[in-house]
Design a protein around this motif. Structure first.
Motif, short mmCIF file in Angstrom:
data_model
loop_
_atom_site.label_atom_id
_atom_site.label_comp_id
_atom_site.label_asym_id
_atom_site.label_seq_id
_atom_site.Cartn_x
_atom_site.Cartn_y
_atom_site.Cartn_z
N ILE A 116 0.92 -1.05 0.30
CA ILE A 116 -0.14 0.01 -0.05
C ILE A 116 1.02 1.26 0.08
O ILE A 116 1.97 1.13 0.38
CB ILE A 116 -1.04 0.06 1.01
CG1 ILE A 116 -0.15 0.11 2.58
CG2 ILE A 116 -1.92 -1.09 1.23
CD1 ILE A 116 -0.87 0.37 3.72
N VAL A 117 0.42 2.52 -0.54
CA VAL A 117 0.85 3.49 -0.48
C VAL A 117 1.47 4.06 0.90
O VAL A 117 0.77 3.81 1.73
CB VAL A 117 0.18 4.56 -1.14
CG1 VAL A 117 -0.05 4.49 -2.67
CG2 VAL A 117 -0.82 5.03 -0.52
N ASN A 118 2.50 4.61 1.02
CA ASN A 118 3.06 5.27 2.19
C ASN A 118 3.35 6.83 2.10
O ASN A 118 4.31 7.44 2.31
CB ASN A 118 4.41 4.50 2.76
CG ASN A 118 4.90 4.91 3.98
OD1 ASN A 118 4.37 5.30 4.88
ND2 ASN A 118 6.31 4.98 4.07
N ILE A 119 2.06 7.35 1.65
CA ILE A 119 2.13 8.79 1.23
C ILE A 119 2.13 9.60 2.45
O ILE A 119 2.63 10.81 2.51
CB ILE A 119 0.88 9.14 0.44
CG1 ILE A 119 1.16 10.32 -0.31
CG2 ILE A 119 -0.36 9.17 1.18
CD1 ILE A 119 2.15 10.21 -1.40
N THR A 120 1.78 9.05 3.64
CA THR A 120 1.66 9.98 5.03
C THR A 120 2.88 9.25 6.03
O THR A 120 2.51 8.07 6.33
CB THR A 120 0.34 10.02 5.50
OG1 THR A 120 -0.49 10.58 4.51
CG2 THR A 120 0.27 10.94 6.78
N ASN A 121 3.75 9.81 6.18
CA ASN A 121 4.91 9.15 7.20
C ASN A 121 4.65 9.91 8.48
O ASN A 121 5.35 9.38 9.37
CB ASN A 121 6.30 9.64 6.60
CG ASN A 121 6.55 11.09 6.49
OD1 ASN A 121 5.76 11.55 6.79
ND2 ASN A 121 7.58 11.06 5.65
N VAL A 122 3.83 10.83 8.75
CA VAL A 122 3.38 11.36 9.96
C VAL A 122 1.96 11.51 10.11
O VAL A 122 1.37 12.08 9.38
CB VAL A 122 4.19 12.93 10.28
CG1 VAL A 122 3.51 13.37 11.56
CG2 VAL A 122 5.52 12.67 10.23
N THR A 123 1.47 10.60 11.27
CA THR A 123 -0.10 10.72 11.32
C THR A 123 -0.68 11.23 12.43
O THR A 123 -1.78 11.82 12.66
CB THR A 123 -0.51 9.33 11.38
OG1 THR A 123 -0.03 8.47 12.22
CG2 THR A 123 -0.37 8.54 10.00
N GLN A 124 0.45 11.50 13.66
CA GLN A 124 0.23 12.40 14.89
C GLN A 124 0.96 13.20 15.07
O GLN A 124 2.20 13.10 14.92
CB GLN A 124 0.17 11.11 16.04
CG GLN A 124 -0.86 10.03 16.09
CD GLN A 124 -2.34 10.45 16.54
OE1 GLN A 124 -2.38 11.37 17.37
NE2 GLN A 124 -3.32 10.16 15.91
N LEU A 125 0.52 14.42 15.82
CA LEU A 125 1.22 15.48 16.16
C LEU A 125 1.39 15.48 17.61
O LEU A 125 0.15 15.65 18.16
CB LEU A 125 0.92 16.90 15.72
CG LEU A 125 1.03 17.13 14.22
CD1 LEU A 125 0.31 18.64 13.83
CD2 LEU A 125 2.13 16.79 13.56
N ILE A 126 2.12 15.24 18.36
CA ILE A 126 2.15 15.28 19.86
C ILE A 126 3.31 16.45 20.21
O ILE A 126 4.25 16.62 20.03
CB ILE A 126 2.84 14.04 20.21
CG1 ILE A 126 2.25 12.51 19.82
CG2 ILE A 126 2.83 13.93 21.76
CD1 ILE A 126 2.98 11.48 19.99
N SER A 127 2.42 17.54 21.00
CA SER A 127 2.86 18.54 21.69
C SER A 127 3.53 17.99 22.99
O SER A 127 2.94 17.44 23.68
CB SER A 127 2.06 19.56 21.64
OG SER A 127 1.38 19.67 20.59
N CYS A 128 4.90 18.60 23.24
CA CYS A 128 5.41 18.21 24.35
C CYS A 128 5.95 19.54 25.00
O CYS A 128 5.90 20.48 24.51
CB CYS A 128 6.72 17.43 24.07
SG CYS A 128 6.52 15.93 23.41
#
Length: 247
Positions: A153-165
């Motif tokens: 399957i395509v791997n067009i999105t390598n970041v799915t979550q934004l985690i603020s620290c």
């Protein structure tokens, strides 16, 4: 004073503010910090120069030529447009490139389809290949009329979550790793679009200090890796809540 708000604004995914005078939590009070909102654009690159930006393309009657995509946040349609325009620019007299060289995404299988209606070719077996983004294996090469479907399957999105620290709160677990994260959310807009969160129900985290001299907020992905916002503007609003202890 029940709450105190901070607005941090800067370039990239690492923001720091130093206070001229430290903020001291009064005796008899507990303080907790929460994220009230943030604004940035989804310019997180899935194609990076000298990493995964290269493919070799062949036009009918021609040799293979190296096509390189600049660093950027690409949807599959943008990748196809860049590849097609590369051929059209290189061979201005070549007709009907858009009809004879087609790159599609099958929504049912989430795989990539390459369709050649003439003697075109594509070769992924090169350094810094784009193969993984498109779902192909690195050793694959296709040439001539036909329909070629990716193995993966395509791997067009390598970041799915934004985690603020944040440096002034107690750490919690991300998998088995302790991380001082204050908020996390999924990326729900396409590349290039604005991402905004304005929270009406804030989750407050305990502070790890009673004296705040500076606040640092940084963004990581679901693997704990720093997110590249490509020096675009990030605005974060924090809320510091004071709670009187019951004695």
């Amino acid at each position: 004073m029940d709450t105190l708000e901070f607005i941090l604004k800067g370039k990239g995914s690492n923001l720091v503010v130093d206070f001229r005078e430290p903020i001291i939590i009064p005796v008899g009070y507990e303080a907790k910090l929460g994220l009230k909102g943030f604004v940035c654009y989804n310019n997180i690159p899935n194609i990076t120069w000298n990493d995964n930006n290269t493919v070799r393309l062949k036009a009918p009657g021609k040799n293979y030529e190296m096509c390189r995509l600049p660093t950027g946040a690409y949807e599959l349609s943008y990748i196809y447009t860049h590849m097609r325009e590369f051929i059209e620019t290189l061979y201005a007299d070549l007709k009907d490139v858009d009809e004879n060289l087609v790159l599609l995404w099958d929504e049912a299988t989430s795989k990539t389809e390459i369709i050649f209606k003439d003697n075109y070719g594509i070769d992924f077996n090169i350094e810094n290949s784009i193969h993984e983004v498109l779902g192909f294996e690195k050793d694959q090469k296709f040439e001539g009329k036909g329909r070629y479907v990716s193995k993966n399957i395509v791997n067009i999105t390598n970041v799915t979550q934004l985690i603020s620290c944040c440096n002034v709160i107690e750490a919690s677990y991300i998998n088995e790793i302790l991380v001082p994260f204050i908020f996390n959310c999924a990326i729900n807009v396409p590349p290039g679009f604005r991402m905004t969160r304005e929270l009406t129900r804030i989750t407050y985290k305990k502070l790890n200090t009673r004296q705040i001299c500076s606040i640092r907020v940084w963004i990581v992905d679901e693997f704990g890796k720093a997110v590249d916002l490509r020096e675009d503007t990030l605005i974060v609003t924090l809320s510091l809540k004071f709670i009187k202890n019951d004695d």
